[in-house]
Design a protein around this motif. Sequence first.
Motif, mmCIF file in Angstrom:
data_model
loop_
_atom_site.group_PDB
_atom_site.id
_atom_site.type_symbol
_atom_site.label_atom_id
_atom_site.label_comp_id
_atom_site.label_asym_id
_atom_site.label_seq_id
_atom_site.Cartn_x
_atom_site.Cartn_y
_atom_site.Cartn_z
ATOM 1 N N ILE A 57 11.789 9.712 12.073
ATOM 2 C CA ILE A 57 10.870 8.706 11.589
ATOM 3 C C ILE A 57 10.477 9.102 10.133
ATOM 4 O O ILE A 57 10.524 8.202 9.478
ATOM 5 N N HIS A 58 10.769 10.355 9.713
ATOM 6 C CA HIS A 58 10.317 10.686 8.348
ATOM 7 C C HIS A 58 10.860 12.043 7.976
ATOM 8 O O HIS A 58 10.925 13.043 8.900
ATOM 9 N N ALA A 69 -1.620 8.954 9.019
ATOM 10 C CA ALA A 69 -1.987 7.975 10.211
ATOM 11 C C ALA A 69 -2.775 8.640 11.411
ATOM 12 O O ALA A 69 -3.253 8.077 12.316
ATOM 13 N N PHE A 72 -6.373 8.390 12.068
ATOM 14 C CA PHE A 72 -7.005 6.907 12.898
ATOM 15 C C PHE A 72 -6.434 6.722 13.929
ATOM 16 O O PHE A 72 -6.400 5.610 14.557
ATOM 17 N N PHE A 114 -3.410 6.227 -0.669
ATOM 18 C CA PHE A 114 -2.598 5.474 0.156
ATOM 19 C C PHE A 114 -2.029 4.233 -0.297
ATOM 20 O O PHE A 114 -0.890 4.053 -0.323
ATOM 21 N N GLU A 117 0.722 5.316 -2.702
ATOM 22 C CA GLU A 117 1.729 5.800 -1.792
ATOM 23 C C GLU A 117 2.588 4.609 -1.067
ATOM 24 O O GLU A 117 3.958 4.394 -1.272
ATOM 25 N N MET A 118 1.763 3.477 -0.846
ATOM 26 C CA MET A 118 2.500 2.342 -0.260
ATOM 27 C C MET A 118 3.335 1.381 -1.121
ATOM 28 O O MET A 118 4.230 1.054 -0.707
ATOM 29 N N GLN A 121 6.355 3.169 -1.984
ATOM 30 C CA GLN A 121 7.561 3.348 -0.893
ATOM 31 C C GLN A 121 7.983 2.030 -0.749
ATOM 32 O O GLN A 121 9.066 1.831 -0.382
ATOM 33 N N LEU A 125 11.810 1.279 -0.926
ATOM 34 C CA LEU A 125 12.757 0.451 0.259
ATOM 35 C C LEU A 125 13.467 -0.613 -0.388
ATOM 36 O O LEU A 125 14.700 -0.831 -0.039
ATOM 37 N N THR B 116 -1.430 3.085 8.147
ATOM 38 C CA THR B 116 -0.663 2.638 9.180
ATOM 39 C C THR B 116 0.507 1.835 8.736
ATOM 40 O O THR B 116 1.629 2.153 9.074
ATOM 41 N N GLU B 117 0.294 1.288 7.491
ATOM 42 C CA GLU B 117 1.254 0.561 6.844
ATOM 43 C C GLU B 117 2.397 1.728 6.239
ATOM 44 O O GLU B 117 3.558 1.356 6.221
ATOM 45 N N MET B 118 1.713 2.744 5.857
ATOM 46 C CA MET B 118 2.457 3.795 5.096
ATOM 47 C C MET B 118 3.638 4.512 6.217
ATOM 48 O O MET B 118 4.810 4.486 5.847
ATOM 49 N N GLN B 119 2.915 4.530 7.372
ATOM 50 C CA GLN B 119 3.753 5.208 8.259
ATOM 51 C C GLN B 119 4.863 4.329 8.823
ATOM 52 O O GLN B 119 5.964 4.726 8.854
ATOM 53 N N GLN B 121 6.272 1.952 6.767
ATOM 54 C CA GLN B 121 7.225 1.726 5.826
ATOM 55 C C GLN B 121 8.190 3.368 5.765
ATOM 56 O O GLN B 121 9.433 3.152 5.433
ATOM 57 N N ARG B 122 7.473 4.521 6.026
ATOM 58 C CA ARG B 122 8.388 5.657 5.947
ATOM 59 C C ARG B 122 9.341 5.515 7.127
ATOM 60 O O ARG B 122 10.594 5.916 7.066
#
Lengths: 196, 196
Positions: A57-58, A69, A72, A114, A117-118, A121, A125, B116-119, B121-122
């Motif tokens: 996954i990472h 994540a 939450f 966050f 970071e998004m 990423q 990508l 969640t989006e970060m996750q 994307q990773r």
Amino acid sequence: MLPVPFNTLPNTALKPRKLGKGEILFRQSDPPSFLYFLRSGHVQLRRHTEAGEAIIIHNAHGGQTFAEASLFSSNYHCDAIACEPSELVAMNKIQILKTMRQNSLFAFALSARFATEMQAQRRKLELFSIKSAPQRIFAAIADGMLTGSVTSLAADIGLTHEATYRALAQLTRQGKLVKTGRGRYELAKIESRTTG
Amino acid sequence: MLPVPFNTLPNTALKPRKLGKGEILFRQSDPPSFLYFLRSGHVQLRRHTEAGEAIIIHNAHGGQTFAEASLFSSNYHCDAIACEPSELVAMNKIQILKTMRQNSLFAFALSARFATEMQAQRRKLELFSIKSAPQRIFAAIADGMLTGSVTSLAADIGLTHEATYRALAQLTRQGKLVKTGRGRYELAKIESRTTG
DNA sequence: CCAGATATATGACTGAAATCATATGGAAGC
DNA sequence: GCTTCCATATGATTTCAGTCATATATCTGG
């Protein structure tokens, strides 16, 4: 020091951890109590298919945070295993959530982290979706990613170092990059067109 | 409808927009006043090198939000251009920041969305770092990414549809996937080992 | 200073995905 | 029902990054 805004957390929220190679940090089935800052080393997050195949996954490396994540979520979605000896800081989820509620500046800074970071990423990508080695490397250098060694850049952008060196040489011949030293390349300021 | 938590924003914070192919949504130099939800179409975020080469930062497609980082920045970091006719909702940055301050649940939900989006994307980045077409496709299917057509999956994971069909056939022959219909494949529950 | 390790750099060969081509199955519109 | 378009599927060829090999430059530790 921890990255912003985690550096403002009270020490009671933090717990240093050391893992040897192959040690398990958490499992999918564990209740998520922490997010992690990886000081040094290499931690891999993995899921497994029903047939037992591991899905990566990472890959977290030194200086990065992971399992955000879990803040939450009521479950970790993967296992975390140290691939190398690793030093971490476990950051207590409950206390972070509490800090978010009590300190809107902290909550704000966390959102900012966050979002940044998004953005990074998404850029990466997009970089990985470039198939051509020269084009990918050109974009990476335009993104300022060649700070350390060419070898580490190559690993970072998903190419072999051989392909990377070759593409750097080609881009230099084409005048798209200028070689400013051994293993040092910069964008050419003015596009020149040469075959090669 | 907008995704959570943007669906709770007051209508005064929202402004529908339509762009034709090639129209510019914003420029790097513009002060960032909005983040965007793309209802349908395709918007590309680009930077330019000093020599004029375009660097693609992100490709946004229907159902996605973008320019979130502008919430916390005093500049857009790129230009946004519609590559196809696109329908958007511009969401006012100032009003979102205000809502974050006034409504901690909104702020919380926004952080959750970002995390969640970060996750996701990773995970996708890790997917793109798999070089082998069969392995990448297997991981994608394990991630539940084959919901629509094989063609759209192929585009989504950075492979040609030909390579994707071939790899699907190979994985099926190997017993790692089962073909449940035309263009429909699922993970095999029990790993079987066959040459092919 | 010297030895070993690592980074830089490039050549030769291989293999796998892209590209180009072709055929068929369904869905959509008339 | 028929035509058109797109998705599915696979074959043939090409291209290009990976792999393996080799050489040199630089850095590190004794």
